[in-house]
Enzyme design. Sequence first.
Site, PDB file in Angstrom:
ATOM      1  N   LYS A 199      37.234  37.745  30.109  1.00  0.00           N
ATOM      2  CA  LYS A 199      38.306  38.840  30.044  1.00  0.00           C
ATOM      3  C   LYS A 199      38.801  38.737  31.370  1.00  0.00           C
ATOM      4  CE  LYS A 199      36.201  41.227  26.484  1.00  0.00           C
ATOM      5  NZ  LYS A 199      36.527  40.403  25.418  1.00  0.00           N
ATOM      6  N   SER A 242      37.083  49.287  24.219  1.00  0.00           N
ATOM      7  CA  SER A 242      37.838  47.981  23.999  1.00  0.00           C
ATOM      8  C   SER A 242      38.953  48.397  23.086  1.00  0.00           C
ATOM      9  CB  SER A 242      37.059  46.946  23.261  1.00  0.00           C
ATOM     10  OG  SER A 242      36.636  47.356  21.876  1.00  0.00           O
ATOM     11  N   HIS A 254      35.382  45.520  29.389  1.00  0.00           N
ATOM     12  CA  HIS A 254      36.796  45.748  29.767  1.00  0.00           C
ATOM     13  C   HIS A 254      37.103  46.441  30.809  1.00  0.00           C
ATOM     14  CE1 HIS A 254      38.079  44.055  25.818  1.00  0.00           C
ATOM     15  NE2 HIS A 254      36.891  44.451  25.421  1.00  0.00           N
TER      16      HIS A 254
HETATM   17  C1  LIG Z   1      32.956  45.787  24.805  1.00  0.00           C
HETATM   18  C2  LIG Z   1      32.591  44.324  24.617  1.00  0.00           C
HETATM   19  N1  LIG Z   1      31.552  44.019  24.633  1.00  0.00           N
HETATM   20  C3  LIG Z   1      30.910  42.667  24.438  1.00  0.00           C
HETATM   21  C4  LIG Z   1      32.021  41.735  24.091  1.00  0.00           C
HETATM   22  C5  LIG Z   1      31.643  40.207  23.830  1.00  0.00           C
HETATM   23  O1  LIG Z   1      31.976  39.403  24.915  1.00  0.00           O
HETATM   24  P1  LIG Z   1      32.267  37.865  24.526  1.00  0.00           P
HETATM   25  O2  LIG Z   1      33.620  37.790  24.058  1.00  0.00           O
HETATM   26  O3  LIG Z   1      32.232  37.398  26.041  1.00  0.00           O
HETATM   27  O4  LIG Z   1      31.261  37.416  23.878  1.00  0.00           O
HETATM   28  C6  LIG Z   1      33.595  42.102  24.027  1.00  0.00           C
HETATM   29  C7  LIG Z   1      34.256  40.957  23.410  1.00  0.00           C
HETATM   30  O5  LIG Z   1      35.396  41.439  22.962  1.00  0.00           O
HETATM   31  C8  LIG Z   1      33.894  43.415  23.934  1.00  0.00           C
HETATM   32  O6  LIG Z   1      35.100  43.993  23.776  1.00  0.00           O
END
Ligand SMILES: Cc1ncc(COP(=O)(O)O)c(C=O)c1O
Length: 434
Positions: free
Chosen positions: A281, A222, A250
């Site tokens: 996203k 991310s 992502h």
């Molecule tokens: C790699 C990754 N996994 C999980 C999440 C969590 O997702 P959510 O924003 O839907 O709770 C994020 C959020 O930024 C993320 O970047």
Amino acid sequence: MTEAAKHSAEPARTVPAPLPPLPPDVSIERVRDRFDGQDSRDIFAKVVEFTLIERAQALGVYPFFQPLDNNDGPEAQIHGRRVLMFGSNNYLGLTRHPHVVEAAREAITRYGTSMTGSRLLNGSILLHEELEGRIARFLRKDAALVFTTGYQTNLGTISALVDKRSVAVVDKLDHASIYDGAQLADGEILRFKHNDARHLDTVLARIPQHKAVLVIVDGVYSMGGDIADLPAIVDVCARHGARLFVDDAHAIGVIGEGGRGTASHFGLEDRVDLVMGTFSKSLASIGGFVAGPRKVLEWIKHFGRSMMFSASLPPSCTAAALAALDVIENEPEIVERLQKLGTLWREGLSSLGFAVGNSQTPIVPVQLGDEYTTVVFWRELLENGVYTNPVIYPAVNMKEGILRTSCMATHTEEQIAQALEVFRDVGRKQGHIS
Ligand SMILES: Cc1ncc(COP(=O)(O)O)c(C=O)c1O
């Protein structure tokens, strides 16, 4: 000045003269440690002298919780001023797509605003099941399970699977929700060096045979925008009998055939046991899912505490995610456009002389250095009409601050060129590039 800045409702604010360096003792960790140890019955005592945030606000360099007045996708409005948005996870720009907006509206009319309960009891509707079926088909998996957020997906999935006789093996740069899921689980947590399959091999070799193992990696990281080395990782996992869970938050909509994520990108869909993603996203909503073997998902459904003890995804969000999937499936060219613009953006920043790490995606980190330099750079970009996200310690190592930038399928080439001009001017002024 960019077109966005020219059309601003207010004159551009001038950036104050260079600020004095911050004293070295103001990192959040150190301030927190200082008060953690204090001898007081009052749990609020540590808060009283925590002034870091007020001090950063007074200096005009506090970058977080900045409310947008409006968000149109590739442009937004903040503090009354139009800016080019280069800091969003709305990679495909679908939050304003008429089909997605209409689906959310219709779902509210039909089901109301909330299900007011957990999936386990009164919180499930047919739309959730429809979305699960659609995701499973899209990712060519047996089944899928929808959670209320991506964060909860990782919490529920990892904590349900990793019991006392298991080990979660995580990449050092995995997302916080993976670490939190592993903490909630009863098993052990081991880390391996970022994207280093050889180190993973070493770590797995040390785990006794009687322990069950779940290896967890991000598909696309991310912050760095780099892609997991799945070809090597799947082989190492297979050699050690470890199951592999890939967080594709992502990657869905961003890489792989028609946006099918990391396993598809490498042609390894059969060799990844579980895939998670979020709707927050590319899929223009909020919520999360895990996809994999039906029996495993049944287990997670009944033992994943974040699923059982939290209210379900609202109907409007479920419908928006379904509609976003329609768009991705019917118009796969938007994924190709995102990839093309991502290359333009990444190569543009790199050829200006910025260090962009190992990014291979439209997520491009601009590596700047210490916390203060990073927020000053962020602020001047904003003053000049370009929105980005500063990422500083403790989210990254101390003195390794980055601006996390990302472009969207709905940007125009002209907007990318404008933003690059601003980066060039600010970068030269602040001595990051020549
Ligand atoms: C790699 C990754 N996994 C999980 C999440 C969590 O997702 P959510 O924003 O839907 O709770 C994020 C959020 O930024 C993320 O970047």
